[in-house]
Structure formats: structure tokens, C-alpha cells
Scaffold this active site. Sequence first.
Site, PDB file in Angstrom:
ATOM      1  N   HIS A 132       0.852  -1.210   0.000  1.00  0.00           N
ATOM      2  CA  HIS A 132       0.000   0.000   0.000  1.00  0.00           C
ATOM      3  C   HIS A 132       0.883   1.255   0.000  1.00  0.00           C
ATOM      4  O   HIS A 132       1.372   1.679   1.044  1.00  0.00           O
ATOM      5  CB  HIS A 132      -0.901  -0.008   1.243  1.00  0.00           C
ATOM      6  CG  HIS A 132      -1.933   1.085   1.252  1.00  0.00           C
ATOM      7  ND1 HIS A 132      -3.237   0.870   1.651  1.00  0.00           N
ATOM      8  CD2 HIS A 132      -1.865   2.396   0.926  1.00  0.00           C
ATOM      9  CE1 HIS A 132      -3.920   2.003   1.574  1.00  0.00           C
ATOM     10  NE2 HIS A 132      -3.107   2.947   1.137  1.00  0.00           N
ATOM     11  N   HIS A 188       1.296   5.329  -1.942  1.00  0.00           N
ATOM     12  CA  HIS A 188       0.776   6.349  -2.859  1.00  0.00           C
ATOM     13  C   HIS A 188       1.944   6.971  -3.608  1.00  0.00           C
ATOM     14  O   HIS A 188       2.709   7.746  -3.041  1.00  0.00           O
ATOM     15  CB  HIS A 188      -0.004   7.417  -2.080  1.00  0.00           C
ATOM     16  CG  HIS A 188      -1.205   6.834  -1.405  1.00  0.00           C
ATOM     17  ND1 HIS A 188      -2.425   6.714  -2.041  1.00  0.00           N
ATOM     18  CD2 HIS A 188      -1.354   6.259  -0.196  1.00  0.00           C
ATOM     19  CE1 HIS A 188      -3.279   6.120  -1.229  1.00  0.00           C
ATOM     20  NE2 HIS A 188      -2.663   5.819  -0.100  1.00  0.00           N
ATOM     21  N   LYS A 191      -9.762  -1.716  -5.847  1.00  0.00           N
ATOM     22  CA  LYS A 191      -9.740  -1.003  -4.565  1.00  0.00           C
ATOM     23  C   LYS A 191     -11.043  -0.257  -4.357  1.00  0.00           C
ATOM     24  O   LYS A 191     -11.444   0.566  -5.183  1.00  0.00           O
ATOM     25  CB  LYS A 191      -8.565  -0.018  -4.545  1.00  0.00           C
ATOM     26  CG  LYS A 191      -8.528   0.921  -3.337  1.00  0.00           C
ATOM     27  CD  LYS A 191      -7.801   0.344  -2.136  1.00  0.00           C
ATOM     28  CE  LYS A 191      -7.974   1.183  -0.876  1.00  0.00           C
ATOM     29  NZ  LYS A 191      -6.798   1.928  -0.485  1.00  0.00           N
ATOM     30  N   HIS A 234     -10.593   0.349   1.564  1.00  0.00           N
ATOM     31  CA  HIS A 234     -10.450   1.412   2.555  1.00  0.00           C
ATOM     32  C   HIS A 234     -11.695   1.299   3.436  1.00  0.00           C
ATOM     33  O   HIS A 234     -12.780   1.728   3.052  1.00  0.00           O
ATOM     34  CB  HIS A 234     -10.367   2.800   1.888  1.00  0.00           C
ATOM     35  CG  HIS A 234     -10.136   3.882   2.895  1.00  0.00           C
ATOM     36  ND1 HIS A 234      -8.969   4.603   2.973  1.00  0.00           N
ATOM     37  CD2 HIS A 234     -10.907   4.331   3.925  1.00  0.00           C
ATOM     38  CE1 HIS A 234      -9.036   5.446   3.991  1.00  0.00           C
ATOM     39  NE2 HIS A 234     -10.215   5.302   4.581  1.00  0.00           N
ATOM     40  N   HIS A 244      -4.776  -0.754   5.923  1.00  0.00           N
ATOM     41  CA  HIS A 244      -4.424   0.059   7.104  1.00  0.00           C
ATOM     42  C   HIS A 244      -5.399  -0.136   8.261  1.00  0.00           C
ATOM     43  O   HIS A 244      -6.071   0.799   8.690  1.00  0.00           O
ATOM     44  CB  HIS A 244      -4.268   1.547   6.750  1.00  0.00           C
ATOM     45  CG  HIS A 244      -5.269   2.088   5.751  1.00  0.00           C
ATOM     46  ND1 HIS A 244      -6.622   1.932   5.894  1.00  0.00           N
ATOM     47  CD2 HIS A 244      -5.093   2.789   4.607  1.00  0.00           C
ATOM     48  CE1 HIS A 244      -7.235   2.515   4.874  1.00  0.00           C
ATOM     49  NE2 HIS A 244      -6.328   3.027   4.071  1.00  0.00           N
ATOM     50  N   ASP A 271       1.104   2.631   3.660  1.00  0.00           N
ATOM     51  CA  ASP A 271       0.217   3.745   3.360  1.00  0.00           C
ATOM     52  C   ASP A 271       1.001   5.061   3.353  1.00  0.00           C
ATOM     53  O   ASP A 271       0.511   6.089   3.821  1.00  0.00           O
ATOM     54  CB  ASP A 271      -0.962   3.812   4.334  1.00  0.00           C
ATOM     55  CG  ASP A 271      -2.033   4.782   3.850  1.00  0.00           C
ATOM     56  OD1 ASP A 271      -2.014   5.151   2.663  1.00  0.00           O
ATOM     57  OD2 ASP A 271      -2.886   5.183   4.667  1.00  0.00           O
ATOM     58  N   ALA A 284      -5.172  14.540   4.540  1.00  0.00           N
ATOM     59  CA  ALA A 284      -4.837  13.341   5.319  1.00  0.00           C
ATOM     60  C   ALA A 284      -3.745  12.555   4.619  1.00  0.00           C
ATOM     61  O   ALA A 284      -3.811  12.343   3.405  1.00  0.00           O
ATOM     62  CB  ALA A 284      -6.079  12.475   5.479  1.00  0.00           C
TER      63      ALA A 284
HETATM   64  C1  NCD Z   1      -4.172   8.666   1.559  1.00  0.00           C
HETATM   65  C2  NCD Z   1      -3.805   9.681   0.478  1.00  0.00           C
HETATM   66  O1  NCD Z   1      -3.449  10.819   0.816  1.00  0.00           O
HETATM   67  O2  NCD Z   1      -3.880   9.339  -0.703  1.00  0.00           O
HETATM   68  N1  NCD Z   1      -4.368   9.354   2.801  1.00  0.00           N
HETATM   69  C3  NCD Z   1      -4.324   8.820   4.040  1.00  0.00           C
HETATM   70  O3  NCD Z   1      -4.597   9.549   4.995  1.00  0.00           O
HETATM   71  N2  NCD Z   1      -4.003   7.572   4.261  1.00  0.00           N
HETATM   72  C4  NCD Z   1      -5.359   7.870   1.123  1.00  0.00           C
HETATM   73  C5  NCD Z   1      -5.700   6.693   1.990  1.00  0.00           C
HETATM   74  O4  NCD Z   1      -5.100   5.622   1.876  1.00  0.00           O
HETATM   75  O5  NCD Z   1      -6.598   6.820   2.811  1.00  0.00           O
HETATM   76 ZN    ZN Z   2      -3.556   4.879   1.396  1.00  0.00          ZN
END
Ligand code: NCD
Ligand code: ZN
Length: 344
Positions: A14, A16, A99, A136, A174, A247, A264
Site C-alpha cells: 500500500h 501512494h 480497490k 479502505h 491500514h 500507506d 490526510a
Molecule cells: C491517503 C492519500 O493521501 O492518498 N491518505 C491517508 O490519509 N491515508 C489515502 C488513503 O489511503 O486513505
Molecule cells: Zn492509502
Amino acid sequence: MTTDIKIIKPDDWHVHFREDEMLKVVTKYSSRVNRRCIAMPNTSNLITSSDQAVSYKKLIESNSHSKNFEALIPCYLTESLNIDDFTYALQNNIFVGGKLYPTNATTNSQHGVNDIKKIYNIFEILEKENSILLIHGELNRNNIDIFDREKYFIDEELFQIRNTFKDLKIVLEHVSSEYGVDFVNSNNNIAGTITPHHMLLTKDDVFKDKQINPHHYCMPVVKNESDLLSLRRAACFENNKFFIGTDSAPHQAKDKIQHDSLKAGIFSSPCSLELYASIFEEENALENLEKFSSINGPKFYGLDINNDFLTLNKEEMIVPEYTEEGNIKVKNFFAGKKIDWKVS
Ligand code: NCD
Ligand code: ZN
């Protein structure tokens, strides 16, 4: 005293990677310690088609700092997905799964799924293709407390998904609560990823003395000590159903707070494996690290376990305040703190 540990090269299920310059930075760190990463599809242009998945994978891999690094792409599920293209992409290993982002649960989830029943046909396809549903697991409705979103999702949606599609392999991403850990442990065909920050922070680290620490704000939000302890137990000891999913989710430091809204996401890529090692050491469970980092994940995804190895040295590392490259400036998780492990 343990001075170093050699483990099968990990995978991170996981991450980004984002786009453009940010993608280069994330890829550099993630390909440093991982053989494979799942690249989350909530990019500003959501990844919903096979063509997009092919080019996103290529883009990440061409920026990799290690030769055999692989990016695995799940499809961003929507109520208006092209089902033929989706099925084709699963059958040809273009998508590693799908997802599910419930609407407004997190970053770029405004196009997520509002009525989850409407995509039960997609779950049926995933089940038939022996593929994976990544979730999620939070419900965001205005009457649900931010700390209860995971519990509500489990009670109102996941319970039913689990019981309707008994052979569907599900990853609860997560996991953030004792309730989530218990659900994963007590059901079949479901696994969970656990981030380092959910095993290190509680809500006091985010909301304290009328102040918010934006760099500890993520979805699902970190919770209580009892949740943190339960996640540590799950990762370190109940060690079959849980695996790495950092994450790691960078936002430019300058964008973290904009007007009255917070973005976030926590960026841990520069030190996530080192943090996992130090948590396992604190729990006297270093001998279980490799299962969590490199074995449980591929087993659940039905993929080969990696052949290469990586060594972590017992060596001090101070995490830099920021990751800065070109126009990118992201606050690092654990900034300024000391970790007793370092990838060699
Ligand atoms: C993630 C994001 O910024 O893409 N943010 C997070 O708070 N974890 C998205 C996610 O996995 O929820
Ligand atoms: Zn994430």
C-alpha cells in the site's frame, strides 16, 4: 546482541506514488527497500482502465532505482466502471485487484462508491477471477464519529460482503482498531495491512492541547493505546494474516493545511522498514519480521515469494525533517527522531 538481520526482500502492499515529480521521489524510496509495491489508484486522474494501469506501471518502474522493481496496480472501483475492460485487465494481470474507496472516506475518494451494493457485480467478478478486493474500510457519514468510521464500515458493509462472497479474498487496508484486528482474525479469506504509524501514534499525538499536528493526521485516524497494542500484537505475533502496507501518502508540506482543511496522509517511505524493525524489536519479535515483511503478503496475493535478500543493520539513523527534491518538500514521519536500524 543482534547486530544485523537478513530478510527476504520485502514488498509494500500500500503506497501512494502520486504523479510527476512526487512520483519520482516516492519511487526512489520505495524501490530502495521493496521488490514490489502496490501503487494506489487514487491519483488525481483516477486509475480506472487497463490502459491507464499499463502506463502508470511503466511510469513508476521506469523511475525505479532497482532493476527488478515491480509496481502492482489495483483498479479504482466506481459505480460506472467498464466491466469488460476490468475483467480483461484482471485476466491479464494488468490489475492486481480492485480497490474500494467508500465516498469521501479519504484523499480523492469523492468519486468512490456511494452505494456499495451497486458494485456487488464487481465483487462477483473478483471472486470468480480469484483476485483481490482491497478496501479502505471506513464509512464517512455526518453522524459517524471520526474514530468510529472503521467499526461502522465493518458492521454495516464488510460483514455483509464477507458473508455474500465467501471465496472473495479481501484485504482490509491500514487496519487501525482492535475491532478491525478482531474482524480479520475471526473471518476467513481476509487479511490486513498495518502501517508503522498506527503502531506508534495515538490520538494524543494528533489532537492535543487544542492543537492539531497535521503531519500525524491520516485516514483512518490513529486511535487509542488499546488499538495500538492490538495492532502490534497482530503484526508481531498473530503473524499470518497481516503484512506491510505503509500507506506512505505524501502531501507537499505547504499544502498539508489549506484554509481550514487538512490533507490526510503520512509520508514514511524514507524510514518505514527501519520503523517496522524497531517495533518488532521492542516487542521481542524480530524473528517474525520476515513473515510480516516478505511472506504473508505474497502468500495471500497468490504471488511468488521474492528470491532476493536485504540486510538491516543495527545502526543509528536520524530521520531528516523533510524530504526535499526540486519543487518537492514533504515532512517526513518520525522527523528528527532516532531509529536503531538502517537498511544497509
Ligand atoms: C491517503 C492519500 O493521501 O492518498 N491518505 C491517508 O490519509 N491515508 C489515502 C488513503 O489511503 O486513505
Ligand atoms: Zn492509502
